[in-house]
Motif scaffolding. Structure first.
Motif, PDB file in Angstrom:
ATOM      1  N   LEU B 116      12.535   6.499   3.732  1.00 43.56           N
ATOM      2  CA  LEU B 116      10.850   5.485   3.708  1.00 43.56           C
ATOM      3  C   LEU B 116      11.146   5.279   5.418  1.00 43.56           C
ATOM      4  O   LEU B 116      12.538   4.903   6.225  1.00 43.56           O
ATOM      5  N   TYR B 117       9.902   5.989   5.544  1.00 45.37           N
ATOM      6  CA  TYR B 117       9.858   6.140   6.915  1.00 45.37           C
ATOM      7  C   TYR B 117       8.699   5.242   7.650  1.00 45.37           C
ATOM      8  O   TYR B 117       7.610   4.327   7.528  1.00 45.37           O
ATOM      9  N   VAL B 118       9.563   4.172   8.778  1.00 51.79           N
ATOM     10  CA  VAL B 118       8.727   2.846   8.830  1.00 51.79           C
ATOM     11  C   VAL B 118       8.831   3.203  11.048  1.00 51.79           C
ATOM     12  O   VAL B 118       9.330   3.636  11.381  1.00 51.79           O
ATOM     13  N   PRO B 119       7.614   2.575  10.923  1.00 51.51           N
ATOM     14  CA  PRO B 119       7.769   1.926  12.737  1.00 51.51           C
ATOM     15  C   PRO B 119       8.672   0.594  13.422  1.00 51.51           C
ATOM     16  O   PRO B 119       8.444  -0.318  12.036  1.00 51.51           O
ATOM     17  N   VAL B 120       8.835   0.919  14.145  1.00 48.26           N
ATOM     18  CA  VAL B 120      10.189  -0.422  14.949  1.00 48.26           C
ATOM     19  C   VAL B 120       9.116  -1.229  15.055  1.00 48.26           C
ATOM     20  O   VAL B 120       7.815  -1.028  15.483  1.00 48.26           O
ATOM     21  N   ASN B 121       9.952  -2.758  14.879  1.00 45.53           N
ATOM     22  CA  ASN B 121       8.926  -3.711  15.371  1.00 45.53           C
ATOM     23  C   ASN B 121       7.683  -4.416  14.394  1.00 45.53           C
ATOM     24  O   ASN B 121       7.216  -5.053  14.950  1.00 45.53           O
TER      25      ASN B 121
END
Lengths: 545, 227
Positions: B116-121
């Motif tokens: 699962l690739y996600v952006p921070v914040n």
């Protein structure tokens, strides 16, 4: 408590049976509640030891990451069997089947239970159920690998012998229902003259509350099991979504039984605690009414908390909040009991004999189990901890540290009455102490691992858990040694123990008013109850009996 | 315990601390009083027992105080839990599919991955679905978990505060390789994520291969037995 005399040379129930049959047949067909109780003791202890051995293999596999001595399928089968055997064959029948059968009529001043032949039938239904479990291990398909909760869809799809194994649970349910029915009737109908409800010993109260749960909750699991079997055999879509069913419905039905079943397991144990503390403190119980009524409160509220096993299932938020709230409520009557037990020690005259030491161990272990239950009843924390080792630790503290510990307390308390023999006190003390240390070594690390995110029912684990897993496995070896001492002491005493008097501890409830072991119909004379259950002023008179 | 991967972690850990703190005080209190009584009122000292049948004031106190305590526990845990169920409206949406024994993550632009690739914040909204038996999507470092069940879509969200890799485990028993169903949440800087997200479908397959969860954990956990 009673007026009556003990005839010194009466035959015990070992020497005189209910039929003319002798030897083993005299036991297998005996309707004597005491013989049935002893047969349950033999059967349940056997399954308990099998369950322990399975657990030792699990712990050995988990001693280090990677494969140690078995493959994943074997491990999954073993943890399932450990659960099925410990739950359905040991702890659910457990204390009511053994001590309830043996002591309920004695404590009521009755000659037997209301329906002695039904009682024998319950025992044999139990044995048939147990045999079915054993058969399910060996027929083609292989032993069940679903976990003791049999969650659908997995249990519909696995090729293992789910149908036969859960049918065994169905059969065992009848044993439980019939025993409950028998006990309820016995309590209502067979109390000795002079004994009202509020003069009953507290073990009778808790067994009575338990019996109601057995009768009312067990049919739910029976029906659920039949539905699962229909689904597996005929493809009728009830729970499996691929057949149009709802897997969450299964979880609801399963826990509507299985949560009250938790109280079937613990309530009788609480009753034994309420017997042992007054005897060894030689004073009346503190808060008799509060303890008696809290059993009923637990039995009632215990029906309304089942879905706290399902906080992560996708159930509605409203349901999660309501069940969390009710779960906190059910903690209160258990707290009341613990406070009253400790208060019963206040200004007593305490002689910490082995049964009392078991109870002290129980109070600590059960308190840890109960208090960690609050963490799991709380929504924010349960979401994280659900289905992790934290839950495993919690229910082992409650079930093994609670009910299991009191199984031993009861055994060490009533052993002289049941078998007419005394055991080695010092060895018994060593047994309790070692059990306590081993228990915490075995299970406490699981709380920490759970919080660190170790899920349960894992054949293998990440390297970061290796140290605590190792500690836990070492604890399991110590536990094995403790159990050998605990059982060994009693088995040895059967042969070589000194003869027990009718009242070795100075107890005053009715079972101490007859010989050790008691005669066939329990008392030589008719019992008339004249004292409160924990009125120790009668001890002087009893010495003259 | 690695607090701080998300805001929610601190919420959960503080609820935990509150309940465990009170519990430890109660446990030590009960144990200490019990041992004190057993020593003080020991029969060897020739103490004469007193038959105290009970005290309704005490019964009331030890029902009332625990009631208040557990209600505060319930309240704090409910407040914390509300955060978890307060779903973001503008988050990155990912469809999570569980199967025996692995995960697939599908993004709004059609990209499919095994991690699962996600952006921070940035809030992330997960829609969880199973193609076979029950599973449970569990990220211990984020203190979040929700079962993944065939025939229904369960929801979960999180907002990560720190770049890094976090374990995803399956927490609902699902058969042979249940313990090997590990994957990763890969929290990236927003710029890195945007770059990764904009890459064409050709690289999707590549990603798929390099992060296959069963294979990536095989180094530590050797799958054994027959399927």
């Amino acid at each position: 408590m009673a007026n009556g005399t003990i005839a010194e040379h009466a035959k015990s129930f070992y020497e005189e049976g209910t039929s003319k049959k002798t030897g083993l047949l005299g036991w297998f067909f005996s309707t004597d509640h005491k013989r049935i109780g002893i047969m349950y003791l033999a059967a349940l202890s056997t399954f308990f030891i099998i369950g322990v051995i399975l657990a030792l293999f699990m712990r050995l596999e988990l001693i280090a990451p990677g494969e140690t001595l078995m493959d994943a399928q074997t491990y999954n089968t073993i943890f399932t069997l450990h659960g099925v055997i410990m739950i359905f064959l040991f702890i659910v029948p457990g204390i009511p089947a053994i001590f309830g059968n043996f002591f309920l009529p004695l404590m009521l001043g009755a000659k037997d239970v209301s329906f002695p032949r039904l009682n024998l039938l319950s025992f044999w239904i139990y044995i048939v159920g147990a045999i079915l479990v054993v058969i399910s291990l060996f027929v083609p398909g292989g032993p069940i690998d679903t976990g003791w909760t049999f969650y659908i869809p997995y249990s519909v799809r696995t090729g293992t012998n789910v149908s036969l194994a859960i049918f065994a649970a169905f059969v065992l349910g009848f044993s439980s229902i019939l025993t409950g029915l028998n006990f309820i009737t016995t309590v209502h109908r067979l109390k000795a003259p002079g004994m009202g409800f509020f003069k009953m010993p507290l073990f009778v109260w808790s067994t009575y509350a338990t019996a109601w749960i057995q009768v009312l909750a067990t049919p739910v699991i029976g029906i659920t099991i039949l539905l699962v079997i229909m689904e597996r055999a005929f493809g009728i879509g009830i729970f499996d979504p691929s057949l149009g069913g709802d897997p969450i419905l299964y979880q609801h039905l399963f826990w509507i039984y299985s949560h009250p079943a938790v109280y079937i397991m613990i309530l009788p144990a609480m009753g034994i605690v309420s017997e042992i503390i007054p005897t060894f403190a030689r004073r009346t119980i503190f808060g008799y009414n509060a303890i008696a009524l809290s059993s009923l409160a637990i039995a009632f509220v215990g029906y309304l908390v089942w879905a706290h096993h399902m906080f992560t299932s996708g159930m509605s938020d409203t349901a999660r909040i309501v069940f969390s709230f009710l779960t906190f409520i059910v903690a209160l009557p258990s707290g009341v009991k613990v406070f009253n037990w400790v208060a019963t020690m206040y200004k007593g005259s305490i002689d910490p004999q082995p049964p009392f030491l078991w109870v002290m161990a129980f109070i600590v272990l059960f308190s840890i189990g109960g208090l960690t239950g609050l963490v799991l009843g709380s929504l924010a924390t349960d979401i994280h901890l659900h289905d992790t080792y934290f839950v495993v630790a919690h229910f082992h503290y409650v079930m093994f540290g609670g009910t299991g510990t009191i199984f031993f307390a009861g055994l060490y308390y009533w052993f002289p009455k049941m078998f007419g023999k005394l055991y080695h006190t010092k060895l018994a003390n060593i047994g309790v102490a070692l059990f306590f240390v081993a228990f915490n070594l075995l299970y406490f690390p699981k709380f920490i691992m759970g919080y660190q995110g170790m899920p349960r029912r894992y054949y293998d684990y990440l390297p970061e858990f290796a140290d605590l897993q190792l500690v836990s496995t070492i604890g399991s070896w110590l536990m094995a040694i403790a159990l050998i001492i605990v059982f060994g002491n009693l088995i040895r005493s059967l042969r070589t123990g000194r003869k027990a008097t009718s009242n070795p501890w100075g107890g005053v409830t009715l079972e101490w008013h007859t010989t050790s072991p008691p005669p066939l119909e329990n008392f030589e004379t008719d019992i008339v109850v004249t004292h409160d259950p924990y009125d120790f002023s009668q001890l002087e008179d009893m010495k003259n009996e | 315990m690695g607090s701080g991967a998300t805001q929610y972690v601190e919420t959960v850990d503080s609820v935990m601390l509150y309940i465990v703190g009170i519990s430890v005080v109660l446990l030590i209190g009960i144990t200490a009083v019990m041992i004190y009584f057993v020593v003080k009122y020991n029969r060897k000292k020739g103490h004469k027992p007193e038959n105290i049948h009970g005290n309704w004031l005490l019964e009331t106190i030890w029902i009332a105080i625990p009631t208040v305590l557990v209600m505060t526990m319930f309240y704090y845990s409910y407040i914390g839990y509300k955060d978890l169920r307060n779903f973001p409206e503008d988050g990155l949406e990912v469809n999570v599919t569980a199967r025996m024994w692995g995960w697939t993550f599908e993004y709004e632009n059609g990209k499919q991955t095994d991690s699962l690739y996600v952006p921070v914040n940035q809030p992330v909204m997960l829609f969880l679905e199973s193609v076979d038996v029950n599973h449970s999507f569990y990220v211990p470092a984020f203190r979040i978990k929700e079962d993944v069940i065939a025939g229904r879509v369960n929801k979960l969200h999180f907002t990560s505060d720190m770049v890094g890799d976090y374990d995803i485990a399956c927490a609902e028993y699902c058969g042979l390789k249940h313990s090997m169903m590990y994957s990763k949440v890969k929290v990236m800087e927003v710029a890195d994520f945007d770059k990764w997200y904009a890459e064409t479908d050709a690289t999707t397959d590549e990603t798929n291969i390099e992060t296959n969860p069963v294979d990536s954990t095989a180094a530590e956990i050797k799958p054994t037995g027959e399927m």
